[in-house]
Design a protein around this motif. Structure first.
Motif, short mmCIF file in Angstrom:
data_model
loop_
_atom_site.label_atom_id
_atom_site.label_comp_id
_atom_site.label_asym_id
_atom_site.label_seq_id
_atom_site.Cartn_x
_atom_site.Cartn_y
_atom_site.Cartn_z
N LEU A 136 0.84 -1.20 0.00
CA LEU A 136 0.00 0.00 0.00
C LEU A 136 0.88 1.25 0.00
O LEU A 136 0.63 2.22 -0.74
N GLU A 137 1.92 1.21 0.83
CA GLU A 137 2.82 2.35 0.96
C GLU A 137 3.57 2.59 -0.36
O GLU A 137 3.74 3.72 -0.80
N LYS A 138 3.97 1.50 -1.00
CA LYS A 138 4.70 1.59 -2.26
C LYS A 138 3.82 2.25 -3.33
O LYS A 138 4.26 3.14 -4.06
N PHE A 147 2.67 14.25 -1.52
CA PHE A 147 1.85 14.03 -0.34
C PHE A 147 2.62 13.17 0.68
O PHE A 147 2.62 13.46 1.88
N GLU A 148 3.29 12.16 0.18
CA GLU A 148 4.04 11.26 1.06
C GLU A 148 5.19 11.97 1.76
O GLU A 148 5.49 11.71 2.92
N GLU A 149 5.83 12.89 1.03
CA GLU A 149 6.94 13.64 1.64
C GLU A 149 6.42 14.53 2.76
O GLU A 149 7.02 14.63 3.83
N LYS A 150 5.27 15.14 2.49
CA LYS A 150 4.67 16.00 3.52
C LYS A 150 4.25 15.17 4.73
O LYS A 150 4.42 15.58 5.88
N GLU A 151 3.72 13.99 4.44
CA GLU A 151 3.28 13.09 5.51
C GLU A 151 4.45 12.70 6.42
O GLU A 151 4.34 12.73 7.65
N LEU A 152 5.58 12.37 5.80
CA LEU A 152 6.75 11.98 6.57
C LEU A 152 7.29 13.18 7.37
O LEU A 152 7.65 13.05 8.54
N ALA A 198 12.15 4.48 4.56
CA ALA A 198 11.88 5.57 5.49
C ALA A 198 10.43 5.55 5.95
O ALA A 198 10.13 5.70 7.13
N HIS A 199 9.50 5.33 5.01
CA HIS A 199 8.08 5.28 5.37
C HIS A 199 7.76 4.03 6.18
O HIS A 199 6.95 4.08 7.10
N ALA A 200 8.38 2.91 5.80
CA ALA A 200 8.13 1.67 6.53
C ALA A 200 8.53 1.84 7.99
O ALA A 200 7.78 1.50 8.90
N ASP A 206 9.37 4.78 9.84
CA ASP A 206 8.86 5.88 10.66
C ASP A 206 7.35 6.06 10.60
O ASP A 206 6.78 6.68 11.49
N GLU A 207 6.71 5.51 9.56
CA GLU A 207 5.26 5.65 9.50
C GLU A 207 4.58 4.35 9.96
O GLU A 207 3.61 4.38 10.71
N LEU A 208 5.10 3.22 9.50
CA LEU A 208 4.46 1.93 9.80
C LEU A 208 5.10 1.20 10.98
O LEU A 208 4.52 0.27 11.51
ZN ZN Z 1 3.80 7.11 3.73
#
Ligand code: ZN
Length: 229
Positions: free
Chosen positions: A82-84, A93-98, A127-129, A131-133
């Motif tokens: 999903l993240e990918k 959007f993803e950069e802002k989210e992080l 990075a998303h995996a 710090d976000e997940l």
């Molecule tokens: Zn993300």
């Protein structure tokens, strides 16, 4: 040596599984044997019950661990997919989210944005995996490994009271099994506490309490059945 090197969280995963398996093996097999022995059974009956308990418990540990770790792995995989996709769809959007995540953790907005940008240039999904997940590589689930280690630790634990049941005189069976098993449990609890960096006394008392309770209950049930039937 810096204090940082004393952290032990990375050992918790396998330690938890190993201790749980061995602990389960000792407590359930000892309780089972004591229950059967309390009903004035023959040594053959006692050993048969213990063996059946060992096999059933080992398999149930393996199956339970496999299913639980597999579903954990499935969830992680689905989350990563999903993240990918989301990174492909809308990278801004993803950069802002992080960046928002880092801002909430206490970074200034510009710095948060810069950190997010640089980490995503390096490896956006990682990075998303992380710090976000909350998915790190070392924590990645391995179902078969978990199943095998739980089952073998259970079998190892279960074989201890079973060995005692094999050798101990029949008329003092209950005392021998319960005292030997409590000793095994205390050693296991202290070992686990030591590896985990916790108080050894606390570790021993914790497992002793639950072990003694389990054996007491099954002895009572066995006595009751032995009288009634
Ligand atoms: Zn993300």
């Amino acid at each position: 040596m810096s204090r940082h090197e004393l952290h032990r969280m990375h050992r918790i995963g396998w330690l938890r599984a190993a201790v749980l398996g061995a602990n389960d093996g000792i407590v359930s097999t000892a309780s089972l044997i004591i229950g059967v022995a309390a009903a004035h059974s023959t040594r053959f009956d006692i050993l048969l019950a213990g063996m059946a308990g060992l096999v059933a418990g080992g398999m149930s540990m393996a199956a339970g661990e496999y299913v639980s770790v597999s579903s954990q792995a499935d969830i992680e995989k689905a989350d990563l997919a999903l993240e990918k996709a989301s990174l492909n769809d809308d990278i801004e959007f993803e950069e802002k989210e992080l960046a928002d995540i880092y801002r909430h953790r206490g970074l200034e907005p510009e710095l948060a944005h810069e950190v997010a940008k640089q980490l995503m240039e390096h490896d956006a999904l990682a990075a998303h995996a992380r710090d976000e997940l909350g998915i790190t590589d070392t924590g990645r689930a391995r179902p078969l490994q978990a199943a095998m280690s739980s089952a073998s630790m259970f079998t190892l634990g279960a074989s201890l009271p079973l060995l005692v049941a094999w050798w101990a005189p029949l008329d003092t069976m209950i005392v021998s099994i319960s005292s030997a098993s409590l000793l095994f449990l205390a050693v296991l609890g202290m070992l686990a506490a030591r590896v985990g960096g916790a108080s050894m006394k606390k570790g021993a008392v914790r497992v002793l309490f639950w072990g003694a309770l389990a054996m007491l209950l099954s002895a009572a049930v066995g006595k009751l059945f032995g009288v009634v039937v």
